[in-house]
Design a protein around this motif. Structure first.
Motif, short mmCIF file in Angstrom:
data_model
loop_
_atom_site.label_atom_id
_atom_site.label_comp_id
_atom_site.label_asym_id
_atom_site.label_seq_id
_atom_site.Cartn_x
_atom_site.Cartn_y
_atom_site.Cartn_z
N LEU A 6 11.84 -46.65 31.34
CA LEU A 6 12.39 -45.34 31.01
C LEU A 6 13.87 -45.33 31.37
O LEU A 6 14.22 -45.54 32.53
CB LEU A 6 11.64 -44.25 31.77
CG LEU A 6 11.99 -42.80 31.41
CD1 LEU A 6 11.60 -42.48 29.97
CD2 LEU A 6 11.31 -41.83 32.38
N MET A 7 14.72 -45.10 30.39
CA MET A 7 16.16 -45.13 30.62
C MET A 7 16.86 -44.00 29.90
O MET A 7 16.47 -43.59 28.80
CB MET A 7 16.77 -46.46 30.16
CG MET A 7 16.32 -47.68 30.92
SD MET A 7 17.31 -49.16 30.52
CE MET A 7 18.81 -48.83 31.47
N ALA A 38 29.81 -45.90 34.23
CA ALA A 38 29.26 -45.96 35.59
C ALA A 38 28.22 -47.07 35.72
O ALA A 38 28.18 -47.79 36.72
CB ALA A 38 28.66 -44.60 35.96
N TYR A 39 27.39 -47.21 34.69
CA TYR A 39 26.36 -48.26 34.71
C TYR A 39 27.01 -49.63 34.70
O TYR A 39 26.62 -50.54 35.45
CB TYR A 39 25.44 -48.09 33.50
CG TYR A 39 24.22 -48.99 33.53
CD1 TYR A 39 23.07 -48.59 34.20
CD2 TYR A 39 24.21 -50.22 32.89
CE1 TYR A 39 21.93 -49.39 34.24
CE2 TYR A 39 23.10 -51.04 32.91
CZ TYR A 39 21.96 -50.62 33.59
OH TYR A 39 20.85 -51.43 33.64
N SER A 143 17.34 -42.95 18.09
CA SER A 143 16.54 -42.94 19.32
C SER A 143 17.20 -43.88 20.32
O SER A 143 18.07 -44.69 19.96
CB SER A 143 15.11 -43.42 19.03
OG SER A 143 15.12 -44.80 18.68
N VAL A 144 16.78 -43.78 21.56
CA VAL A 144 17.35 -44.66 22.58
C VAL A 144 16.97 -46.11 22.29
O VAL A 144 17.79 -47.02 22.45
CB VAL A 144 16.89 -44.23 23.99
CG1 VAL A 144 17.45 -45.19 25.05
CG2 VAL A 144 17.36 -42.80 24.29
N GLN A 175 22.30 -38.56 26.53
CA GLN A 175 21.76 -37.93 27.74
C GLN A 175 20.23 -37.95 27.82
O GLN A 175 19.68 -37.80 28.90
CB GLN A 175 22.23 -36.47 27.81
CG GLN A 175 23.74 -36.31 28.00
CD GLN A 175 24.22 -36.90 29.31
OE1 GLN A 175 23.59 -36.76 30.35
NE2 GLN A 175 25.36 -37.60 29.26
N MET A 176 19.53 -38.13 26.70
CA MET A 176 18.07 -38.09 26.74
C MET A 176 17.50 -39.36 27.37
O MET A 176 18.15 -40.41 27.38
CB MET A 176 17.49 -37.89 25.34
CG MET A 176 17.66 -39.07 24.41
SD MET A 176 16.72 -38.90 22.86
CE MET A 176 17.44 -37.45 22.13
N MET A 177 16.30 -39.25 27.89
CA MET A 177 15.60 -40.40 28.46
C MET A 177 14.39 -40.72 27.62
O MET A 177 13.62 -39.83 27.26
CB MET A 177 15.18 -40.12 29.91
CG MET A 177 16.34 -39.93 30.86
SD MET A 177 15.82 -39.82 32.59
CE MET A 177 15.40 -41.54 32.94
N GLU A 178 14.24 -41.99 27.26
CA GLU A 178 13.10 -42.47 26.47
C GLU A 178 12.72 -43.87 26.94
O GLU A 178 13.56 -44.59 27.49
CB GLU A 178 13.45 -42.50 24.98
CG GLU A 178 13.63 -41.13 24.35
CD GLU A 178 13.84 -41.20 22.85
OE1 GLU A 178 13.31 -40.31 22.15
OE2 GLU A 178 14.53 -42.12 22.36
#
Length: 357
Positions: A6-7, A38-39, A143-144, A175-178
């Motif tokens: 999940l990222m 940042a990552y 999608s991510v 910004q979403m996490m998937e």
């Protein structure tokens, strides 16, 4: 099968670039993409690669120019106003025929606008945000997971054509996490960079000079013709799109990309229950634009097309050019960071099918 994790979208961008062999990242913080930098700041030094926060977006893109000129895989990321500041450098990179990846997580504008999601950088990305005759290959993930896949593909496409590639997503996608997996990708043949990269190696018959300056008009025209030929090859080989529910006769076909296309799919399901059949063409490459996808369905759509966007109407022009006046092309958009609901989109489609303009 690779394990799914999940990222957040922005962090998945960084990890995908690392998997693709990105050796250098140069950037500057701006919402809503700051987590990319940042990552990379956390991860790149740990694996012996270069991260540098530049003093500005202008400095960052010129660092990309230098690293790309040495033949390494390099990436930068920003958001709308930051991409505007990079525009001159992007034109230099395209003119010098250097491969790099540029990520734009789009926010509302014009001006400083807002930090909310938008798709209003379409013109900037696809029509050349800087000066001169040049093109960016532009990927638009929805999608991510697709963001991860396209980031990795972008490095290959950049190297194959010696051209900058932009991956453009809206602020929601960043910004979403998937759940995502970093899969083994089909390997593409990447040309050697030895024939052009400025690596400082001795023993060459001629020096490698990275340049986009041609003072003789004949030479500059020759260079532009060469670039145009390359862009034609990209249009021939790299068009990508998805069609959804377009089989047979349809009442209307929607054109939408990115996260908006996911909202459209829910609107299609609402209308399906009412006996209204709506198809979707989702461009995955915004340039080259999938013109043939629209040509193929033009004869099977009763009421034409509608472009649904997070803008005041930018992609709609490419839809019109693809349709060539053979069917009506409508538009529905929200801007300023406002995101349409499936019900709103369904209502606009219902009105068109019912005869309202």
């Amino acid at each position: 099968m690779a394990e799914k994790v999940l990222m957040k979208g922005n962090e998945a961008i960084g990890e995908a670039a690392i998997h693709a062999g990105c050796q250098c990242f140069f950037g500057y913080p701006i919402t809503p993409q700051t987590e990319v930098a940042a990552y990379m700041a956390r991860k790149m030094p740990k694996i012996g690669r270069v991260f540098l926060q530049a003093e500005s977006e202008v400095a960052a893109i010129n660092m990309v120019y230098g690293a790309a000129g040495s033949g390494v895989r390099v990436m930068t990321s920003s958001s709308s106003p930051g991409i505007s500041l990079k525009a001159e450098g992007i034109s230099y990179i395209a003119g010098a025929e250097l491969p790099c990846v540029i990520v734009n997580i789009v926010r509302g504008g014009p001006g400083l606008g807002s930090i909310q999601p938008a798709q209003s950088d379409y013109f900037q990305a696809t029509k050349g945000g800087g000066h001169g005759d040049y093109r960016l290959v532009v990927f638009a993930p929805s999608s991510v997971q697709e963001m991860v896949d396209l980031i990795q593909d972008a490095f290959d496409v950049a190297d194959i054509y010696r051209n900058p590639v932009m991956v453009m997503g809206d602020g929601m996608l960043g910004q979403m996490m998937e759940p995502v997996e970093f899969k083994e990708r089909p390997k593409r043949e990447i040309p050697s960079k030895d024939s052009w990269a400025a690596t400082g190696l001795h023993g060459r018959k001629q020096h490698h000079v990275i340049n986009s300056l041609y003072l003789q008009p004949e030479k500059l025209e020759e260079h532009n013709k060469k670039l145009s030929k390359k862009y034609a090859e990209i249009e021939k080989n790299e068009v990508r799109y998805e069609t959804y529910n377009c089989e047979g006769e349809v009442d209307l076909v929607v054109a939408a990309y990115g996260t908006v296309s996911r909202i459209v799919k829910n609107a299609i399901k609402i209308l399906e229950k009412e006996g209204i059949k709506v198809g979707l063409i989702r461009p995955i490459t915004l340039w080259p634009f999938p013109k043939k996808a629209f040509e193929e369905v033009t004869g099977r759509t009763k009421h034409g097309f509608i472009s649904v966007e997070l803008s005041e109407g930018q992609m709609v022009e490419d839809v019109m050019l693809s349709v060539k006046g053979r069917k009506p092309v409508y538009f529905y958009g929200r801007s300023g960071g406002m995101v349409p609901t499936p019900a709103e989109i369904a209502g606009r489609i219902r009105a068109i099918v019912g005869g309202e303009k």
